[in-house]
Structure formats: C-alpha cells, structure tokens
Design an enzyme around this catalytic site. Structure first.
Site, PDB file in Angstrom:
ATOM      1  N   GLN A 110       0.077  -0.966   1.276  1.00  0.00           N
ATOM      2  CA  GLN A 110       0.578  -1.989   2.610  1.00  0.00           C
ATOM      3  C   GLN A 110      -0.360  -3.418   2.516  1.00  0.00           C
ATOM      4  O   GLN A 110      -1.890  -3.133   2.524  1.00  0.00           O
ATOM      5  CB  GLN A 110       0.599  -1.304   3.735  1.00  0.00           C
ATOM      6  CG  GLN A 110       1.661  -0.235   3.713  1.00  0.00           C
ATOM      7  CD  GLN A 110       2.858  -0.529   3.831  1.00  0.00           C
ATOM      8  OE1 GLN A 110       3.222  -1.765   4.064  1.00  0.00           O
ATOM      9  NE2 GLN A 110       3.745   0.174   3.582  1.00  0.00           N
ATOM     10  N   SER A 111       0.115  -4.434   2.800  1.00  0.00           N
ATOM     11  CA  SER A 111      -0.729  -5.948   2.631  1.00  0.00           C
ATOM     12  C   SER A 111      -1.829  -5.591   3.767  1.00  0.00           C
ATOM     13  O   SER A 111      -2.934  -5.732   3.726  1.00  0.00           O
ATOM     14  CB  SER A 111       0.183  -6.844   2.814  1.00  0.00           C
ATOM     15  OG  SER A 111       1.271  -6.795   1.840  1.00  0.00           O
ATOM     16  N   THR A 112      -1.321  -5.488   4.932  1.00  0.00           N
ATOM     17  CA  THR A 112      -2.356  -5.638   6.041  1.00  0.00           C
ATOM     18  C   THR A 112      -2.320  -4.436   6.947  1.00  0.00           C
ATOM     19  O   THR A 112      -1.164  -3.678   6.916  1.00  0.00           O
ATOM     20  CB  THR A 112      -1.991  -6.792   7.128  1.00  0.00           C
ATOM     21  OG1 THR A 112      -0.595  -6.688   7.435  1.00  0.00           O
ATOM     22  CG2 THR A 112      -1.949  -8.319   6.252  1.00  0.00           C
TER      23      THR A 112
END
Ligand SMILES: [Zn+2]
Length: 702
Positions: free
Chosen positions: A30-32
């Site tokens: 997940q990116s952030t």
C-alpha cells in the site's frame, strides 16, 4: 473483457506440476500509511488472491505473504525491502508463481517491473493477478504485462499532470484556495477578506505603518519590542490547529509579510518552487517576480495598495544593498560615509554604494556607482572620493536646517503622539480580549453542575488563569502608558525642540557619532544626485521638495593630499633663521602641527621639506649673516680650533649650531675680541653666561 476470459480459460494449461512444487509468493503493498488505514478494502482483495492460489493447487502453507512494504511509496524499489526480497526469491528459483493485486502495480517504476518480468521468465515463474495467470516466458503474456506496466507508469504521470494542471488552471484564474497569511481569511462565500478580528487587523496595520515610517524591517521589529506589542500567528498543525496565538514579532516574520503580495490584495502563484536535492531532500527556490506563474493585482481585499507594496519591495532591496556595501569594509552602521544610501549616480541614475579606504588609520569613504557594473560585468560607472562631498553636505545642512527646524520638531512630535495613541489602542484591544476570555471562562464555570467537582474545579482554575492574564495585560498597558507619558513630558518636548534648533551645534560636536549624523541627514534629505565632470555637481533634494545645487572642485589626488600645507612651509622657512632641524621639529610638534601625511615632525621630515621646497639651508643663512667658520675664527683670534670650541662653550664668543651634530658658525667677535690670558680660570673670565657646570682646566698653548 474477452482477453480476460481467454486467459482464465487456459489457466490450467499454464500451471504445471513444476510450478506447484515451488512456493507461491503473495506481494502486498500500500502506498501510504493512510491507505493502509483507509483502504482496508483493497487489502482484503489482496488476501483474497491467496484463495485463488489455493484453488490453482498450491497448499496453504506454501503461500508466502510479503507485506513489509506497507506504507512505502511505489516510486522506486531502492528502499522497498519487501520487493527486493520478492526479486531475490524469484531469482533463486523458489517461486512457482507471484501473486499480486493488479500485478502491473507490483512495481510502478518501469525498470523494476521489467527486471521482475525478466527474472520470472528465466526461472519459469508464473504471475497471477485478479485478471488471470500470466507466463512471462510466453510472448503474448509478456507483451500484455509489458503494456500493463507502461500504462501504469503513464497513469502515474497523467495523474500528477492532471493534479498539477488543475492547480495551475485554478491559479491562473486566481481561484485557487491557498492558505491565506495571518490577517486575511476566506469568508463564507469563499472570498478572501480582512480578518474581522480588529486586534489582528490593528497589529498588521501597525506593522505596515511602522515599516513605512522607519524604512527598515529590523527597526519595525525593534519598535514592536520596545513597546512590548505582540503579533498574531495562526497555528497550522497539531491539536490547536486554527487557533490564534500572540507572540513576539520576529524579523523573518516581518520580511515574509512585507514580501507577500497578498497583503496588497494581489493573487500570486508560483513565487517559489521546490527542487529535489542530490541527498534526497528538497530545497525551496525563490522565483523573481517577472517569472511568477500568476500575479493578479486587486484580486481581493488587502492592507496596502499595490503601489505601496512595490515601494516596500524597493525599500527592502535598497536597504539590503546599502547594508551589504556598508558592511563590506567597516563595522556595520558605524561607517562614517554620511550619504550612504542617499546618493544617486548622475550618469545612470543608479544608487551609489560606499567603499572605505583606510588612509593613515582613518576610514575615507568613496562613493562608487557599480550596480550596473556588477549586473552586467561592466567597468565602474563613476567613483568619487567622499570626504569632500560629506563636508560640503554637512555645511549645507547646517546652513539650511535653521529655517525648517521648527517644522521638523513639530512633525516629529505629532508623529510621536500618533504612534503612542496607535499603540495604546492596540493594547486596549489586548485588554478587551483578555476581559472577553475571562467572561467566557466565568460563564462556562457558572453553567457547570456544582456537584461535578472535577469539571467545576478545572473550570474554576481556568477562570482564575484568565483573570490573572487580564490583570497582567491591564498592568502592562498602564506601565506603557506611564512610559509614554514620560516620552511626551515637558522636558522631553523641550529636548526635541532644542535638538532641532541646536542642530548646527549638535552637528559640529565631535562627540556626536557618525551614525547620528547619518540619521539626521536621512531625516532631512531625500536624495543627492552626483555628477563628476570638470568639477563635481551635487543636486540635493530635501524632504518636502526643496532643492539645492552645489558644485565642488575635483578633490586632490593622493600625492596632492599628502603635500605639506603652505603655512607649515612658511613657518619652517622662518624658523630656519634661528633653529636647527630637530629644534624646528620640536617647536612644530609642540604647536600641534602635522606633516602632510598627518605624522609628527622629525628632523628628517624638516630636512626633506627644506630640500623639496628649496628653502635656504641654515648654514647659508648664518654665513649670509656674516658668521665665521671654526677655522676663520681660530685664525682671527690666533688660537687653535679646539680652543675656539672651548671659548664658545664658556661664552667668550657666540656660536650657532647649523646642523644636528652641533657643528657651529660663530658671530664675529667685533672690534675687541677676547684674548688669551694665561693663568686666569675660564670660569672667571666668562662674565655673561656659564654654559657648563664643569670647570675646564684645559689650556692650549698657541
Ligand atoms: Zn552610474
């Protein structure tokens, strides 16, 4: 999508026993961190892939989940440990299949992506996402995966461009909502207006007024400090976000406010941009006004006009320049150049800077026009020695000031009065706010159920605290008022008046520091334009519009300046009749005279002056007066030269030194010269004066 169905249909042809013998790797990213919390939905989908792998024939315990990259951005693989581990596992041939949600997002960066595909193809690992199973070794699948990767990369780019483009478009129309600086807020209709809080408005207006008056950001800070005035700031982060905080005004704050075009009601975008640095950080680059993305003057309400804003920018620029050149060669602000910052070049119109030269321990200013020279690498436009100009300007001021003195004094007083009232109004606002907060705390306390001890206690404490603040604010106001009264007391007013009427005396007083003289000059003069031709022309503009023009002769060059003044030469000429070089040096030094190079006189300097001005040597003068040499005297008296000296010492004859070795010429003894008288002591023969205390018994037989 038909492709999807095809791929799912031939899934079982792709999964071979060899694949099933190896592990399945489920890569989750997940990116952030925010996505991790908010989009648990997609995390669920990623875990659902595991079920797919089970359905394809992998046992549950052979499916390895790699989820260490949660919260890492997908822009580069360099610091994504999970992705690195995945690549390692695949390249060691342990992976039969790699599972991922929208596989193409496994690695956004194309290089990472292609490397993974390459390795999967070499080790015959399959790839699985929600759309189906791919075998990177097959041309068709490879093509599809490659396309997906490229699309993903393009998507990232388009997304960013779209965001940026949207911002820019809005900014170009002046509609972009940018967090407004203190003193400006968006109203309910989304228009930028002045903060309705009168105290905040007052503080900002005072800041702009103070800068207009002093022309210096630093002086503005000092003025606030001196009057113990606080300045508002809005909290942008943390639990107190949005709160107004009152604190001490700082220089950087003043500069930020003065440079911010929004206070002039202008919408501006692109005043700075960020750039990535080599070490991975960011730096902020200021952009010159001409290159700003958008500038729309008059877009909303402001505290100053656009003209004022531009004037302030020029003022800040000028003071920055003046400070820079003043500091280059001398201690800050103490430099003696009177017209520093006021003098303009008559040739090109640029402001001239100051350079100092050290001459015999004193700092001599020189005004130089070099702004254009530095900017365009051209030679210096004009340079003019400053000492003469400063002196002439001083005289002009002393002459000119008397008639305007009263006016100046009056305006100074009026301004003081204004400032004091202004500051007092602001302090009154501070008291009102404190009172308001006390009322609020009291009401809160009154409303609470007295049985709720805990809450009641803390509310009471808060009320008490607010009361304390109120009384402190009131006391502070009283203290300042008392001080202000002192400022404007009768003797003070008299002093101001005296200052302006006594201007000439104050100006000439050697104990008045240069800095004060410079301040007085600034108070009186707007600017001075200088032109150097056969002579120096000064066009002086006084504050209020009066003008004067002065012409000065070109200053002497350095060797001319070092010449001995004619008075001194004349003096030496006269003294040579009576005295030797060392004696003359002593006499001149005693009278406080100095040589052309401002040194004390020595016999060597006197000798040099005598030679270079062709003054008659002392020897010649004495000879011309009829004096005799030692030999001539000895012959005349019929004694040996040694005896002449002894007689001279004892005052029987009169000699005069003509050099510093005490070689002497003698006055003619006249018609009745002294004679040898054997047996009589010299001390008894000398009637007039005894030169030596020692009694010379030496006798010389002729
Ligand atoms: Zn110039």
């Amino acid at each position: 999508m038909p492709g999807v169905t095809i791929m799912i249909s031939d899934t079982h042809e792709k999964v071979k026993a060899a694949h099933l013998r190896r592990n399945a790797y489920l890569y989750i990213r997940q990116s952030t961190l925010r996505q991790v919390f908010e989009k648990s939905e997609s995390t669920k989908r990623q875990y659902a892939l595991r079920q797919k792998a089970v359905a394809l024939g992998w046992p549950e315990d052979r499916i390895i989940v790699i989820d260490t990259d949660l919260g890492q951005s997908g822009a580069s693989a360099a610091d994504r440990e999970g992705f690195q581990r995945l690549v390692t596992e695949v390249s060691l041939g342990r992976a039969g299949i790699v599972l991922g949600l929208e596989v193409s997002r496994l690695a956004r960066n194309s290089t990472d992506w292609h490397r993974l595909l390459e390795i999967c193809a070499l080790t015959e690992a399959l790839i699985l996402d929600e759309d189906g199973v791919y075998d990177p070794a097959h041309f068709n699948d490879r093509l599809l995966l490659g396309l997906k990767g490229t699309m993903s990369e393009a998507e990232l780019h388009v997304l960013r461009a779209r965001l940026q483009g949207g911002i820019l478009n809005k900014a170009r129309r002046g509609e972009l909502m940018i967090r407004p600086p203190i003193g400006l807020i968006y109203n309910a209709e989304g228009k930028l207006v002045l903060d309705p809080d009168k105290q905040v408005q007052g503080a900002l207006r005072l800041l702009f007024d103070t800068f207009r008056r002093t022309g210096s950001a630093m002086a503005t800070v000092r003025s606030f400090q001196r009057q113990s005035l606080l300045f508002p700031r809005r909290v942008h982060t943390g639990p107190q976000k949005g709160d107004l905080v009152w604190g001490v005004l700082g220089l950087s704050q003043v500069l930020r406010i003065l440079h911010n075009p929004r206070y002039a009601g202008a919408f501006a975008y692109g005043r700075s941009h960020t750039r990535k640095t080599v070490d991975g950080g960011f730096e902020i680059i200021r952009v010159p006004k001409e290159e700003w993305e958008t500038l729309i003057p008059g877009a909303h309400a402001g505290y100053v006009s656009w003209e004022d804003y531009e004037q302030n920018q020029r003022q800040l620029h000028v003071s920055a320049q003046a400070m820079g050149s003043d500091r280059r060669k001398s201690p800050a602000r103490e430099g003696p150049a009177l017209l520093q910052g006021l003098i303009l070049c008559g040739r090109c119109g640029e402001r001239m800077t100051v350079r100092y030269h050290s001459r015999q321990g004193r700092l001599c200013p020189e005004y130089v026009c070099q702004r254009d020279g530095i900017e365009h690498a051209k030679p210096v436009c004009q340079r003019i020695p400053g000492a003469g100009i400063d002196r002439a300007m001083g005289e002009l001021l002393v002459d000119a000031v008397s008639p305007v003195a009263l006016e100046v004094a009056l305006s100074v007083q009026q301004e003081l009065q204004c400032r004091i009232e202004e500051a007092d109004r602001l302090r009154q606002k501070q008291v009102e706010r404190a009172q308001y907060e006390v009322d609020l705390a009291r009401r809160r306390y009154m409303r609470v159920d007295p049985d709720n001890r805990l809450v009641a206690d803390s509310l009471e404490a808060e009320w008490n605290g607010k009361l304390r603040t109120l009384s402190e604010t009131q006391q502070e106001r009283e203290r300042q008022r008392e001080q202000d009264r002192k400022i404007l007391s009768e003797p003070q007013q008299a002093a101001i008046l005296a200052l302006s009427t006594n201007f000439p005396a104050l100006w000439r007083d050697p104990s008045t520091p240069d800095r004060e003289r410079k301040r007085m000059t600034r108070l009186l003069l707007e600017d001075i334009t200088v032109l150097r031709e056969e002579q120096i022309t000064l066009h002086v503009r006084f504050k209020g519009g009066a003008t004067r023009t002065l012409t000065l002769p070109l200053p002497l060059n350095s060797w001319q300046q070092r010449q001995t003044s004619p008075d001194v030469v004349k003096e030496i000429d006269q003294l040579l009749d009576q005295h030797t070089y060392p004696q003359i040096a002593d006499i001149l030094n005693e009278r406080g005279m100095r040589s052309g190079e401002s040194k004390a006189f020595t016999s060597r300097i006197i000798a040099r002056i005598q030679r270079s001005y062709a003054l008659m040597p002392r020897y010649d003068r004495l000879r011309k007066a009829g004096m005799l040499t030692l030999k001539e005297m000895a012959a005349l008296l019929g004694i040996c030269p040694q005896q002449v000296k002894i007689w001279d010492r004892h005052g029987l004859i009169h000699g005069h030194a003509y050099n510093d070795k005490n070689d002497r010429l003698h006055e003619h003894p006249g018609a009745n010269p002294p004679r040898k008288a054997q047996g009589v002591k010299l001390s008894q023969r000398s009637v007039t004066r005894v030169v030596s205390q020692r009694i010379e018994e030496v006798q010389c037989e002729a």
